[in-house]
Design a protein around this motif. Structure first.
Motif, short mmCIF file in Angstrom:
data_model
loop_
_atom_site.label_atom_id
_atom_site.label_comp_id
_atom_site.label_asym_id
_atom_site.label_seq_id
_atom_site.Cartn_x
_atom_site.Cartn_y
_atom_site.Cartn_z
N PHE A 143 3.38 -7.25 -8.80
CA PHE A 143 3.09 -7.04 -7.37
C PHE A 143 4.30 -7.39 -6.52
CE2 PHE A 143 -0.94 -7.94 -9.43
CZ PHE A 143 -1.74 -6.91 -8.95
N ASP A 144 4.53 -6.56 -5.48
CA ASP A 144 5.52 -6.98 -4.48
C ASP A 144 4.85 -7.21 -3.13
OD1 ASP A 144 5.04 -4.42 -3.66
OD2 ASP A 144 7.06 -3.66 -4.09
N ASP A 145 3.51 -7.04 -3.11
CA ASP A 145 2.76 -7.21 -1.87
C ASP A 145 1.67 -8.27 -2.12
OD1 ASP A 145 0.94 -7.06 0.18
OD2 ASP A 145 0.81 -4.87 0.19
N GLU A 147 -0.91 -9.11 -0.50
CA GLU A 147 -2.29 -8.66 -0.25
C GLU A 147 -2.85 -7.95 -1.47
OE1 GLU A 147 -3.98 -9.64 2.22
OE2 GLU A 147 -2.23 -10.59 3.16
N LYS A 148 -2.01 -7.12 -2.07
CA LYS A 148 -2.46 -6.38 -3.26
C LYS A 148 -2.69 -7.34 -4.42
CE LYS A 148 -0.79 -1.83 -2.18
NZ LYS A 148 0.42 -1.06 -2.02
N GLN A 191 4.42 -16.01 -0.38
CA GLN A 191 4.43 -16.15 1.08
C GLN A 191 5.28 -17.33 1.53
OE1 GLN A 191 0.14 -15.86 1.14
NE2 GLN A 191 0.24 -13.84 2.13
N ASN A 200 9.95 -12.71 -4.60
CA ASN A 200 9.76 -11.42 -3.91
C ASN A 200 8.80 -10.53 -4.68
OD1 ASN A 200 11.53 -12.31 -2.01
ND2 ASN A 200 13.25 -11.01 -2.66
N GLU A 201 8.88 -10.66 -5.99
CA GLU A 201 7.90 -9.97 -6.84
C GLU A 201 7.20 -11.01 -7.68
OE1 GLU A 201 8.55 -5.71 -8.31
OE2 GLU A 201 10.48 -6.68 -8.64
#
Ligand code: AMP
Ligand code: GLY
Length: 446
Positions: A143-145, A147-148, A191, A200-201
């Motif tokens: 994941f890089d997001d 929220e996901k 975060q 970052n990932e």
């Protein structure tokens, strides 16, 4: 009696053997001490430098105050001293591309280039590589997001493992028992960026169970030669309690690394990894450290490192019989297929003497005594590799880190090696000395 005269080829091979090399080691821990110790045993070595080194390494090497990430200064030093071979011990400079910088200046260097050191530098890269080439590892998502990642975790099975993508001093792995813990982990890694840009990932990975084994290998881009297995004790306290550390001790070989496990790894993991890197246009030269979990379904790769382990080097190199200069040179020149590695049958155990309080707060600058007793017993297979030491103004040796010394011994089996290592821990003292008392113990009694 017929006495044969040396032939011409003999003579040239002989003169080649006579060539002595000046070596520069980059790093300052117990691993680099073990590398320096092994190099100094080679008749092919003329002089060893170490940047920046420590008080133990100084016995074999001239230590120079240049940091491992100061690449321009390291290159200038290597040129000035006409260094024939530079050995990079640490992960940070490898991942940052120190090998490319040395090679661009025409300098011989042992270690993977930047495009291959990514095998350690990015967990997302290594997981995707294993998936693409069918190398057994835990199931995962990248994941890089955040929220996901959180949405994915809502439906995941627990426990689950979160890993910051980049280098995080071995601390970027969180094992989460509940969704709440996992949510806090995502916040920490992605975060709050506790591990900086390493977060970052993030890799989210299936939790595996089993025995952990480390395996070190030499690789020349095409050929891989396995050194030996080792097993680490990462927790600060006896019975694997307390906080995670850089390692409180270890031993080699691991009795759980059986012929069956070896056959599986030879078939599905070792050469497959080297071939995958080559197929990706990232030929790997140097040391690959395979972090394996021996699960009920067979061995799985937990992680790769692109260098000797610390303290794996301290228990593997004393068992190695080859001249390490030959092996380094064969890796650089792509001749590893001509090299057979041989290891002593004896077991080796390393017990870390740490500063009390490690891995949290601890005091440094304590005077160490008794090192000369270990030295006097080296011929009987006792060693003391320095992890965090420095010279005091009066020339005495002082503690200079959380992990201070790796007291190490060879023995005919694990039991004897452990007894000898613990015997030697009594010879060395400093005021806030702390160690675990069960390195190799549960295994020995299993
Ligand atoms: P790594 O830096 O990836 O080796 O992870 C550090 C430690 O976390 C390992 O030595 C294991 O003890 C543990 N670990 C990593 N991945 C997993 C996994 N998928 N399942 C269980 N434990 C793991
Ligand atoms: N001992 C584990 C490591 O060197 O990463």
């Amino acid at each position: 009696m017929c006495v044969s005269l040396p032939s011409a080829t003999h003579a040239s091979a002989f003169s080649k053997e006579e060539r002595k090399v000046k070596v520069l080691i980059v790093g300052s821990g117990g691993r680099e001490h073990a590398i320096a110790w092994k190099l100094h045993k080679s008749p092919k070595v003329d002089k060893i430098y170490c940047a920046p080194g420590n008080a133990g390494i100084a016995e074999y090497a001239e230590c120079v105050p240049i940091g491992a990430m100061e690449m321009d200064r390291l290159v200038a030093f290597a040129k000035e001293k006409e260094i024939d071979l530079t050995v990079i011990g640490m992960d940070d400079p490898l991942v940052a591309g120190i090998v490319d910088v040395f090679e661009a200046e025409g300098l011989r260097v042992f270690g993977p280039r930047k495009n291959a050191a990514i095998l350690e530098g990015s967990k997302a890269f290594s997981k995707n590589l294993m998936k693409k080439y069918g190398i057994p590892t835990a199931a995962y998502e990248v994941f890089d997001d955040p929220e996901k990642a959180l949405a994915y975790l809502e439906t995941a099975k627990f426990p689950i493992v979160l890993k910051a993508d980049g280098l995080a001093l071995g601390k970027g792995v969180l094992i989460c028992q509940t969704l709440e813990e996992a949510k806090a982990g995502v916040k920490e890694i992605m975060q709050d960026k506790k591990f900086g840009s390493a977060g970052n990932e993030m890799v989210v990975e299936e939790f595996l169970t089993g025995r952990e084994v480390s395996v070190l290998s030499f690789v020349d881009g095409e050929t891989i030669r396995i050194m030996a297995s080792a097993q680490d004790h990462k927790r600060a306290k006896d019975n694997d309690e307390g906080l995670n550390t850089g390692g409180m001790g270890n031993f080699s070989p691991s009795p759980f690394y059986t012929d069956e496990v070896d056959a599986f790894c030879q078939k599905y993991i070792y050469q497959a990894t080297v071939d995958a890197m080559r197929a990706e246009g990232r030929p790997f030269k140097g040391v690959i450290f395979f972090g394996l979990m021996l699960t009920p379904d067979g061995p799985r790769v937990l992680e790769y490192n692109a260098r000797f382990g610390d303290p794996e080097a301290q228990v593997v190199l004393p068992r190695m019989e080859n001249d390490i200069v030959d092996v380094f040179e064969a890796c650089i020149d792509g001749r590893l297929k001509d090299v057979e590695l041989t290891f002593r049958k004896e077991a080796c155990v390393c017990v870390v003497l740490a500063s009390d309080g490690y891995p949290l707060a601890y005091e440094k600058g304590k005077k160490i005594s008794g090192l000369e007793i270990v030295k006097a017993h080296e011929a009987e297979g006792y060693f003391c590799f320095h992890a965090g030491t420095k010279f005091g103004e009066d020339g005495s040796i002082l503690t200079n880190g959380g992990r201070v010394l790796g007291v190490t011994a060879l023995g005919k089996d694990l039991k004897e090696a452990r007894a000898k290592a613990y015997e030697a821990t009594e010879w060395v003292s400093f005021s806030n000395k702390y160690m675990r008392h069960d390195i190799g113990k549960a295994i020995d009694e299993a």
